[in-house]
Every structure is written in structure tokens, then in C-alpha cells.
Design an enzyme around this catalytic site. Structure first.
Site, PDB file in Angstrom:
ATOM      1  N   SER A   1       0.799  -1.229   0.000  1.00 19.18           N
ATOM      2  CA  SER A   1       0.000   0.000   0.000  1.00 19.18           C
ATOM      3  C   SER A   1       0.829   1.275   0.000  1.00 19.18           C
ATOM      4  CB  SER A   1      -0.940   0.023   1.210  1.00 19.18           C
ATOM      5  OG  SER A   1      -0.221  -0.105   2.425  1.00 19.18           O
TER       6      SER A   1
ATOM      7  N   ASP B   1      -3.313   7.917   8.447  1.00 20.97           N
ATOM      8  CA  ASP B   1      -4.237   7.042   9.166  1.00 20.97           C
ATOM      9  C   ASP B   1      -3.425   6.256  10.189  1.00 20.97           C
ATOM     10  OD1 ASP B   1      -2.990   4.993   7.712  1.00 20.97           O
ATOM     11  OD2 ASP B   1      -4.615   4.811   6.264  1.00 20.97           O
TER      12      ASP B   1
ATOM     13  N   HIS C   1      -0.483   4.484   7.654  1.00 21.24           N
ATOM     14  CA  HIS C   1       0.207   5.104   6.522  1.00 21.24           C
ATOM     15  C   HIS C   1       0.572   6.560   6.789  1.00 21.24           C
ATOM     16  CE1 HIS C   1      -2.419   1.894   4.848  1.00 21.24           C
ATOM     17  NE2 HIS C   1      -1.302   1.587   4.207  1.00 21.24           N
TER      18      HIS C   1
END
Length: 358
Positions: A59, A333, A336
């Protein structure tokens, strides 16, 4: 004027067939690479020009591939992307850009890029399997399809030049440490952390060697971040004070030391290779330990919601707790970083290691 990101996700639009999609991707790469190869007699190390940046991983470098997979591991909705040009939630796991967007090498505008990365994946095949996302093996299969299309379009010789002169970025491992090991009692019954990090390095080494066998020569491998300092891991394993989880940081360091040694060995073993170990652990931890030096105010929680547990579908535009200015936060978040954090880390990494590719 802001420089427009050239990094493309690979999977594209749901309504486009695989065959048509890969033709489109190959067209962009071929055109940029052809102009580069024929418009410049050779790669100039001082200008650091390469035909393409090709990315694999999780990600951290997924520009939106998971949008087109049947998985809950997505980020194609607000508030993700709110600070991206146009305020568009592209599927990047951030408020804006991610590292692959900044990894432009300060080179010619002819550079193009494509990312095969898929959020929640890892070196451990089980990391991707649990969330129904693209494993590294899946990403490699897509890359092989891309090579075949290149050969059909421009022939074997030009394809060989494009593949060998492009730059490859591999960024994964944090999901393995946080989720597949520390988040899995079953895995921890099977392995201790020393054995598991050995497995991670073996998987990483095999992947790099497979890229090399396909013609890749300039391969950058990003190490693991201080996983214990991620907000979610502070909550789960950091105690009442939500300190950085010491055992997870030790696991990152253990993996990184082994990875660095293995990549150095591969550099000696694989002829004409430029396999570069890219250290983000130290600059990342430095930001966390000295936030005010870079203008940060919040280090132990993310901007989205409470910042402790929100990630992917748990991070929504309906949460009233989401911060107004993400640039003051190291994390977007619970897992991340923010665009600002990514930009600072990538800049430091390139300043230190860019020359090693040439």
C-alpha cells in the site's frame, strides 16, 4: 506549478479488458522509452535518465490497483486523496501522493512509470492471500505479460534495452511484520521472529533474482520502517502510554540487517546488477523522534478520525475527528504516513542513494 504525477496504476478501469489494458500501458511505456532511447544517444548518469520506473509492493506504493480487486483493502474514497491534485481519491493510501509519485529522480519529462503494487501484500504470500490482493507472484506475472506485449510491439532488442535500463522499486514487508507475524498467533506458534525474518529475506531475495532473470538490472529495495511506531501498533502493543512497540521495531531492525547483507551479496553475484538497499528506517524514526525540526506536531496518531485504528474502510469522510491540516501529522491514518512525510523521506533517500543506481 506543481509537477503532475506520472505514476500509473496497472489494473486501470474495470470496463477495460486485460488485453486492451496492457496494450494501453505498453503504449505509454514504449512511447516514452522510444523517445528516450532514440532521442538521447545513451543514458547520462549526471541527468539520471531512465526509460521507466516500475514498482512492486504494498500500500505504500499502490496508486490504486486495489480499486479493481474484490477486497476491503481499498482507499478510493474520501478523505483519502483529499490533498491530491484535484482532491481526487485515487486509491492511494494517503491524503495525497505516495513515495512512487516522488521517486521521479529529477530526470527528463520523458520518464514514465507503472506500479503493479497492491495494498496489504507482502513478501509472505499469506499476507496477500488473506485479503484477496495481488501477491508479489501475481505482480510478477503481470510484469511478464507486460514484457511479452513490449516484445510484440517493438521487438526483442528494444524491449531488452527498455527492461535493462529502467529502474525498479520494491517496497513491502511492513504487513508481514505487523499483521502476518505479530498479528497472527498461529504464525508465532510456528516461528520465532529470527526464523520468520529469515523467511522474509529469502522471499525478498528470490523476488529480486526473478526480476534480474527477466532483465532488470537497476533494482532498489526499500527496507522496513519502524513498525512499532505505527499508530495502530502503538495502540495494540505500546501499553497505556502508547509508546513505540519495542518488539516490532526490533523485528524491523533484524529484518533490515539481514536484507542489507543479502542484497550486498546479490550485487556481487549478479553480473552488471545495481541492487540498492534503500533505508527508510532511520529517516522515518528521526522524524518521529524530532518532529518539530520538520514542522510536525503530532507523531503518535494519524490525522483520520482518532488516528489510532482508522485505516482503509474505517477511515471515512463522516468521521468528525479528522484533522484539518494533515501536514502537521506524520501519519495520515493508523498505518500510513502523510504526503508530507513521504516527500521528506523520499528526498533524503534519493539524496543518499540515487547515485548507486548508475
Amino acid at each position: 506549478m506543481k509537477k503532475r504525477s506520472k505514476m500509473k496504476c496497472f489494473l486501470g478501469n474495470e470496463s477495460i479488458s486485460y488485453s486492451k489494458l496492457i496494450n494501453i500501458v505498453v503504449y505509454y511505456i514504449v512511447m516514452a522509452s522510444y523517445l528516450h532511447i532514440h532521442g538521447h544517444a545513451k543514458i547520462n548518469p549526471e541527468e539520471k535518465q531512465v526509460p521507466a520506473l516500475i514498482v512492486f509492493g504494498d500500500s505504500i506504493v499502490d496508486p490504486g490497483n486495489n480499486n479493481y480487486l474484490a477486497t476491503i483493502g481499498k482507499a478510493n474514497f474520501l478523505p483519502y486523496g483529499r490533498d491530491f491534485p484535484g482532491g481526487i481519491p485515487t486509491g492511494r493510501y494517503s491524503n495525497g501522493k505516495v513515495p512512487s509519485d516522488f521517486f521521479d529522480l529529477q530526470i527528463s519529462d520523458l520518464l514514465t512509470g507503472v506500479s503493479f503494487a497492491s495494498g496489504v501484500s507482502g513478501y509472505d504470500p499469506s499476507s496477500a492471500k488473506l485479503e484477496n490482493v495481488l501477491s508479489l507472484e501475481d505482480q510478477l506475472k503481470l510484469f511478464k505479460g507486460y514484457i511479452n506485449k513490449l516484445e510484440t510491439t517493438v521487438g526483442e532488442n528494444t524491449t531488452s534495452t527498455i527492461i535493462s535500463q529502467s529502474l525498479y522499486l520494491v517496497c513491502t514487508g511492513s504487513n508481514d511484520i505487523t499483521n502476518s507475524f505479530f498479528g497472527s498467533p498461529i504464525t508465532r506458534l510456528q516461528y520465532d521472529i529470527s526464523t520468520y525474518t529469515d523467511l522474509m529475506v529469502n522471499w525478498a531475495s528470490s523476488f529480486v533474482q526473478e526480476l534480474y532473470a527477466l532483465g532488470a538490472r537497476r533494482i532498489g529495495v526499500i527496507n522496513a520502517p519502524p513498525c512499532g511506531c505505527l499508530p495502530s501498533q502503538r495502540l495494540l502493543h505500546g501499553g497505556l502510554l502508547r509508546a513505540c512497540a519495542e518488539e516490532e521495531n526490533k523485528a524491523s531492525i533484524l529484518f533490515n540487517n539481514k536484507l542489507s547483507f543479502q542484497l550486498a551479496s546479490l550485487n556481487q553475484k549478479l553480473a552488471k546488477s545495481r541492487i540498492v538497499y534503500l533505508d527508510i528506517y532511520k529517516p522515518f524514526l528521526n522524524l518521529i523522534n524530532n518532529p518539530s525540526q520538520s514542522g510536525f506536531e503530532v507523531v503518535d496518531r494519524g490525522c483520520c478520525g482518532t488516528g489510532n485504528i482508522e485505516v482503509s474502510v474505517l477511515c471515512t469522510k463522516l468521521d468528525p475527528g479528522t484533522c484539518q491540516d494533515a501536514s502537521k501529522y506524520i501519519f495520515w491514518d493508523s498505518f500510513h504516513p502523510t504526503e508530507t512525510t513521504y516527500r521528506l523521506i523520499v528526498h533524503e533517500v534519493l539524496q543518499k542513494s540515487l547515485g548507486d543506481f548508475f
